[in-house]
Motif scaffolding. Structure first.
Motif, mmCIF file in Angstrom:
data_model
loop_
_atom_site.group_PDB
_atom_site.id
_atom_site.type_symbol
_atom_site.label_atom_id
_atom_site.label_comp_id
_atom_site.label_asym_id
_atom_site.label_seq_id
_atom_site.Cartn_x
_atom_site.Cartn_y
_atom_site.Cartn_z
ATOM 1 N N ALA A 159 6.506 5.981 -6.949
ATOM 2 C CA ALA A 159 5.660 6.741 -7.869
ATOM 3 C C ALA A 159 6.360 6.945 -9.207
ATOM 4 N N ALA A 194 3.202 3.222 -3.802
ATOM 5 C CA ALA A 194 2.895 4.300 -4.753
ATOM 6 C C ALA A 194 3.076 5.676 -4.119
ATOM 7 N N GLU A 195 3.067 5.712 -2.760
ATOM 8 C CA GLU A 195 3.208 7.010 -2.093
ATOM 9 C C GLU A 195 4.662 7.456 -2.006
ATOM 10 N N SER A 196 5.603 6.481 -2.055
ATOM 11 C CA SER A 196 7.006 6.865 -1.974
ATOM 12 C C SER A 196 7.431 7.505 -3.291
ATOM 13 N N GLU A 197 8.455 8.347 -3.208
ATOM 14 C CA GLU A 197 8.898 9.077 -4.400
ATOM 15 C C GLU A 197 9.413 8.115 -5.479
ATOM 16 N N PRO A 245 0.804 -1.230 0.000
ATOM 17 C CA PRO A 245 0.000 0.000 0.000
ATOM 18 C C PRO A 245 0.839 1.284 0.000
ATOM 19 N N THR A 246 2.022 1.241 0.625
ATOM 20 C CA THR A 246 2.815 2.465 0.756
ATOM 21 C C THR A 246 3.686 2.725 -0.475
#
Lengths: 295, 423
Positions: free
Chosen positions: B325, B319-322, B316-317
């Motif tokens: 993404a 796509a949120e990391s630079e 889940p995390t």
């Protein structure tokens, strides 16, 4: 020997055997109606399963999606007979067999082109729950699969032996010319035969897809076992092929676990050794009738 | 018999179409003549490299049952270099900036086709890389050595590719099977409790490698006992009978060295049906949370462990990391791969791209010999999307580029690091 394990292996064997049985029944149906062995039956089953999967993906409830796929399959099967196989039926049977193999190639390629080779998850018709019987854990899915096949087998036997359509289908298969002289619409009966076989294939497809996940080549090995069941049970007997398919599924499991020499690595040889032995003793298969030609 | 023949027909038709498509793509791109360096450096340039571009070859399954992971082995590296090319290219140690082109051919996981693909590519590409599959990579290993063509950072856990004596022109990227089995064995042996283990393994080098590494790690550990060990064939469509037998052992740990996606899903379901709820260990290539664990209902087990060196794109995390993404964005833009990949191979092949860039930066001559030297000289390099504690190290003979793995435990959604068994 633990009785629970034994019962379990038998039930699991019956369940995998049921998948082979569904496909074998479809092959028998086409063979009874047209005298051909349709190698594309597995591919057509996969296509049906993909249709059901796609409809389900668009939000159609699973059971409706499956029913719709079954109906579409009927018409697809009939159309394939009318516009492709019809042209080869009167010719050399070997040519027709090669045409069905070509058809399998085409359908597999088509499925791969539309839906890719990625494994698609197919929801199961039956819940993942289990029932405990005499120390064995029996899954509802196994039971459901077995029951579906028993019902279909009964319907087919009734169709062939108890209805006018069945009689006409058999007449067309045995002697198309005489059947036509007695007023039977040969072409329409052939289409119906192929349509019904496609329906059976669709059932096999949606039963096996939840377990194997949907891929274009999903039915390849099931087709081999189904053909084995056809030969073992006798191509003319729906009950025979189902019993043979179950026998294959169960014996494979039992041999792997209880005969150390065979084990899990050699179990695939079991049905084929069985076929070899049966064919030596009874060339028409366990339940088949000898083809008698009157001169 | 007939299925085999039919499969081959299917295979050859699909392959034919694939080859035509690739050829067409190659032509439309303009090809580019190798050896076009005029003034050159001190050495004559190898095939597949000019002053402005370098071409890499891949043979990997793009159709057939292994196409899911196979497609990823091309997509990740294509995305990585697509983004670099858009910025102008990659800087090489010889002072030139080159764009990186990828030529990928479909081998359908068929060793013969893999060899044919290699023969087709060997004189037009600089190096072969990233392709997946042990039998397929083995099929042209000897030819690559004879032709002196690099076969590097390939995606197989077979140790033969990482032995410099046996494979002077090769290097594996992903950890060898033994690394993975060993990491799990070490974690288990460190447990304060006693454990009984049931093992199911694929009857080939893959399964044997895992079991070998695992057994080496638990040797001498009094608290671990292997109570039952069975195998299956990679062609089997059901392992229900094996699972029924293994469940009878009542082991509290189940080591399933299995590489076939649908079989792992049905194994997870079947063991639940049997009421056998051990802790699981799964290899890194068949432990995807979204593609395998969720559909298999893995949350029912006390723990599902796997090993990893790269972040999971399905977490889940992610796509949120630079970095995550950017990876997903580049995959979509340059590799025509719009989905979040369900297989780890996409991230691995992206990391292969980054590792190659690092190697290119140390190349002083445009030759394959110089490339191999630079390749064997990377250490302590952290590729994008790597887990903490894992690095690329190509200097140790006998080990692949990445040999340090972290054991992870499934938490119902993704994986979290597992430092000890009893935590």
């Amino acid at each position: 020997m633990n009785p629970g394990t034994f019962i379990q292996l038998v039930i699991d064997g019956l369940s995998t055997g049921s998948i082979y049985a569904a496909l074998a029944l479809a092959i028998v149906l086409v063979n009874q109606a047209t005298g051909l062995i349709n190698f594309a039956q597995g591919g057509m089953a996969v296509l049906s399963a993909y249709i059901a999967w796609s409809l389900n993906g668009f939000g159609v409830p699973l059971i409706l999606a499956i029913l719709a796929a079954v109906v579409v399959s009927f018409f697809l099967g009939a159309l394939i007979e009318r516009y492709l196989i019809r042209r080869f039926e009167r010719g050399d049977p070997d040519t027709a067999v090669v045409v069905t193999i070509g058809l399998l190639t085409l359908i597999t390629g088509l499925c791969a082109w539309i839906w890719t080779y990625n494994n698609r998850l197919f929801p199961s018709l039956f819940p993942l729950e289990t029932i405990k019987v005499a120390g064995a854990v029996i899954s509802v899915r196994s039971l459901g699969t077995i029951i579906v096949i028993v019902v279909i087998m009964g319907l087919m036997q009734a169709l062939f032996l108890g209805t006018k359509l069945g009689l006409a289908l058999r007449a067309v298969a045995i002697n198309p010319a005489s059947a036509a002289f007695s007023g039977i619409n040969v072409g329409r009966n052939l289409m119906v035969g192929w349509g019904l076989a496609a329906v059976l294939g669709a059932v096999a497809g949606v039963l096996v897809a939840p377990q194997l996940t949907l891929t274009p080549g999903m039915m390849d090995s099931a087709l081999v076992y189904a053909l084995a069941a056809c030969i073992l049970g006798g191509l003319s007997s729906p009950i025979g092929v189902v019993v043979a398919a179950w026998l294959i599924g169960v014996l494979e499991n039992l041999a792997a676990v209880y005969i150390p020499f065979i084990g899990h690595d050699l179990k695939i040889a079991v049905p084929f050794i069985l076929i070899f032995v049966v064919l030596l003793v009874r060339p028409q298969g366990l339940f088949g009738r000898k083809a008698v030609v009157r001169v | 018999m007939s299925t085999k023949r039919r499969k081959m027909r299917v295979a050859s038709v699909v392959a034919g179409i694939g080859v035509i498509a690739v050829l067409a793509a190659g032509c439309s791109r303009g090809g580019g003549t190798p050896n076009s360096t005029e003034d050159g450096g001190s050495a004559e340039a190898s095939p597949g490299i000019t002053d402005s571009s370098i071409t890499l070859g891949i043979t990997t399954p793009l159709s057939g049952p292994t196409a899911g992971p196979g497609t990823c082995t091309v997509a990740g590296i294509t995305a990585y270099f697509g983004a670099k090319n858009a910025e102008g290219g990659v800087e090489f140690g010889d002072g030139n900036t080159r764009t990186v082109e990828i030529e990928a051919l479909d081998d359908e996981y068929d060793p013969q086709k893999a060899k044919a693909n290699y023969d087709q590519l060997k004189s037009s590409v600089f190096a072969m890389t990233s392709g997946l599959g042990t039998p397929t990579n083995r099929a042209w290993r000897e030819a690559a050595i004879a032709d002196e063509v690099p076969q590097v950072l390939i995606q197989t856990g077979d140790p033969i590719f990482s032995s410099q004596e046996e494979s002077p022109w090769q290097l594996g990227f992903v950890p060898i099977y033994q690394n993975e089995g060993q990491a799990f064995g070490e974690l288990l042996a460190g447990s304060a409790e006693e454990h009984t283990v049931a093992i199911l393994s694929q009857n080939d080098d893959y399964g044997e490698g895992y079991v070998e590494g695992f057994k080496a790690a638990i040797e001498g550990a009094d608290n671990i006992e292997v109570v039952k060990e069975l195998t299956y064939e990679a062609t089997d469509t059901s392992v229900d009978a094996q699972l029924t037998e293994l469940a009878g052992s009542g082991a509290d740990v189940f080591f399933n060295a299995m590489s076939i996606t649908p079989l792992v899903i049905s194994s997870l379901q079947k063991t639940q049906e049997l009421g056998w709820l051990p802790s699981w260990f799964l290899p890194s290539n068949t432990s995807s949370p979204s593609a395998i664990l969720e559909p298999g209902g893995a949350a029912a087990f006390p723990g599902v462990y796997t090993v990893a060196f790269a972040q999971s794109a399905a977490a889940p995390t992610f796509a949120e990391s630079e970095e995550g993404a950017a990876f997903l964005e580049q995959l979509k833009e340059y590799a025509n791969y719009p989905d979040v990949p369900a297989f780890p191979h996409c991230v691995w092949s992206y990391q292969i791209g980054a590792t190659l860039e690092e190697v290119f930066g140390n190349m002083t001559e445009p030759t394959r010999e110089n490339f191999m030297e630079a390749l064997r000289d990377v250490s302590g390099f952290t590729a994008p999307l790597m887990l903490e504690g894992s690095t690329v190290d190509t200097t140790e003979d006998g080990q692949p580029a990445v040999s340090t793995v972290q054991v992870q435990k499934y938490n119902g959604k993704g994986y979290a690091p597992a430092e000890s068994w009893d935590q």
